[in-house]
Scaffold this motif. Sequence first.
Motif, mmCIF file in Angstrom:
data_model
loop_
_atom_site.group_PDB
_atom_site.id
_atom_site.type_symbol
_atom_site.label_atom_id
_atom_site.label_comp_id
_atom_site.label_asym_id
_atom_site.label_seq_id
_atom_site.Cartn_x
_atom_site.Cartn_y
_atom_site.Cartn_z
ATOM 1 N N PRO A 1 39.573 38.775 52.145
ATOM 2 C CA PRO A 1 40.187 39.383 50.964
ATOM 3 C C PRO A 1 39.510 40.731 50.729
ATOM 4 O O PRO A 1 38.561 41.076 51.446
ATOM 5 N N SER A 2 39.965 41.469 49.757
ATOM 6 C CA SER A 2 39.266 42.708 49.417
ATOM 7 C C SER A 2 37.832 42.350 48.997
ATOM 8 O O SER A 2 37.596 41.312 48.378
ATOM 9 N N ALA A 3 36.877 43.227 49.377
ATOM 10 C CA ALA A 3 35.450 42.905 49.212
ATOM 11 C C ALA A 3 34.921 43.301 47.832
ATOM 12 O O ALA A 3 34.063 44.171 47.685
ATOM 13 N N ALA B 1 31.417 33.835 46.580
ATOM 14 C CA ALA B 1 30.877 35.193 46.436
ATOM 15 C C ALA B 1 31.768 36.042 45.531
ATOM 16 O O ALA B 1 31.287 36.847 44.741
ATOM 17 N N LYS B 2 33.091 35.857 45.655
ATOM 18 C CA LYS B 2 34.020 36.680 44.872
ATOM 19 C C LYS B 2 34.279 36.132 43.477
ATOM 20 O O LYS B 2 34.751 36.855 42.609
ATOM 21 N N GLY B 3 34.019 34.815 43.287
ATOM 22 C CA GLY B 3 34.451 34.196 42.036
ATOM 23 C C GLY B 3 35.971 34.139 42.019
ATOM 24 O O GLY B 3 36.617 34.350 40.998
ATOM 25 N N LEU C 1 38.012 46.356 40.853
ATOM 26 C CA LEU C 1 38.812 47.205 41.738
ATOM 27 C C LEU C 1 38.513 46.911 43.201
ATOM 28 O O LEU C 1 37.372 46.626 43.564
ATOM 29 N N SER C 2 39.510 47.043 44.046
ATOM 30 C CA SER C 2 39.279 46.921 45.485
ATOM 31 C C SER C 2 38.398 48.089 45.932
ATOM 32 O O SER C 2 38.593 49.218 45.491
ATOM 33 N N PRO C 3 37.416 47.815 46.813
ATOM 34 C CA PRO C 3 36.489 48.867 47.233
ATOM 35 C C PRO C 3 37.027 49.679 48.415
ATOM 36 O O PRO C 3 37.573 49.125 49.359
#
Length: 316
Positions: free
Chosen positions: A137-139, A50-52, A145-147
């Motif tokens: 991890p950050s979504a 999902a994040k790559g 950028l981190s949300p």
Amino acid sequence: MRTERLAAGDIGRAAELLRAGRLVAFPTETVYGLGADATSEAAVLGIYTAKGRPSTNPLIVHVPDADEARRYAATWPAEAERLADVFWPGPLTLVLPVAHGIAAPVLAGGDTVGLRVPAHPVAAELLRACRLPLAAPSANRSNSLSPTSAEAVLDTLDGRIAAVLDGGHCEVGIESTVVDLAGGGCRVLRPGRISAADLSEVLGRPVASAAHGHAGPIRSPGQFPRHYAPAIPMSLGSVPEQLVPGQFVIRFGAQVQWEEREAILPSDPEGCARYLYLTLRAAEKSGASSILMQNPPSGPGWEAVLDRVRRATQPA
Ligand code: TXA
Ligand code: MG
């Protein structure tokens, strides 16, 4: 895939999805995390897809309390006990030798695990409801950028994850302090609101910050020179009186404020961190082709913000 928007009260649905091996973004006090069952290899692999995210970058495991954290650590040194006691729940991740129970892709080939007990009430409730350690991890998609809001999560992950739990804007605004306790010592791999000085004070001895000139191998991709960066070029400098066409300008002042092509960030480190990513995201969305940030203040408490700003301004 349709991404469900869940209200903060809809913990039951979020827990059900997580127990079924699905991906759910949830609020923490730092940034939103993209959660999956940390004991399921398939669920965790879904995070990387999902994040790559490169499979060489390990994930932080979120647990409801220090007792649960201890279950997943092969050793629990006195320093872990002390730091957990003082800073958990809170924006601190402890890296320790891993015990069993955690799915291999969480560790990305290493033999240590990052453990954190988040303070956000929605995260705490979710961890208790799903009764699973959550890798998160950050979504955001890798390299964005981190949300710090549910909306920012959807900006890059809508359609790629099962759901997002909306808990409003994150209070800390930048990612947790990551501390390596696995090698017998104690050093900061990624600075955050809890500073090396705060850690030193609690442990009664100096704590090294890898962010400042550590020579060893990179242990934490947050240490890559360019990271936490907006999609448009950003530079630091003195800010002109007149706005330059195409440029988004960020200054420091008493109170946070956003206009079409400029923003003011609070001139205290905690206030600045709280609104940093929200402001960079506003700049990305403004249609400007670059960002100019006034040289930030410096001094005690600024290391985490300066670290993010330094990485954000590295050329791609
Ligand atoms: O505040 C935070 O830490 C947020 C929220 C969601 O908890 N999470 C977060 O995760 O920022 P992520 O994956 O974006 O950043 C985790 C950082 C990465 O730099 C990763 O390399 C490092 O922590 N990390 C995780 N496990 C590690 C380990 N076993 N050894 C060394 N570094 C590790
Ligand atoms: Mg991240």
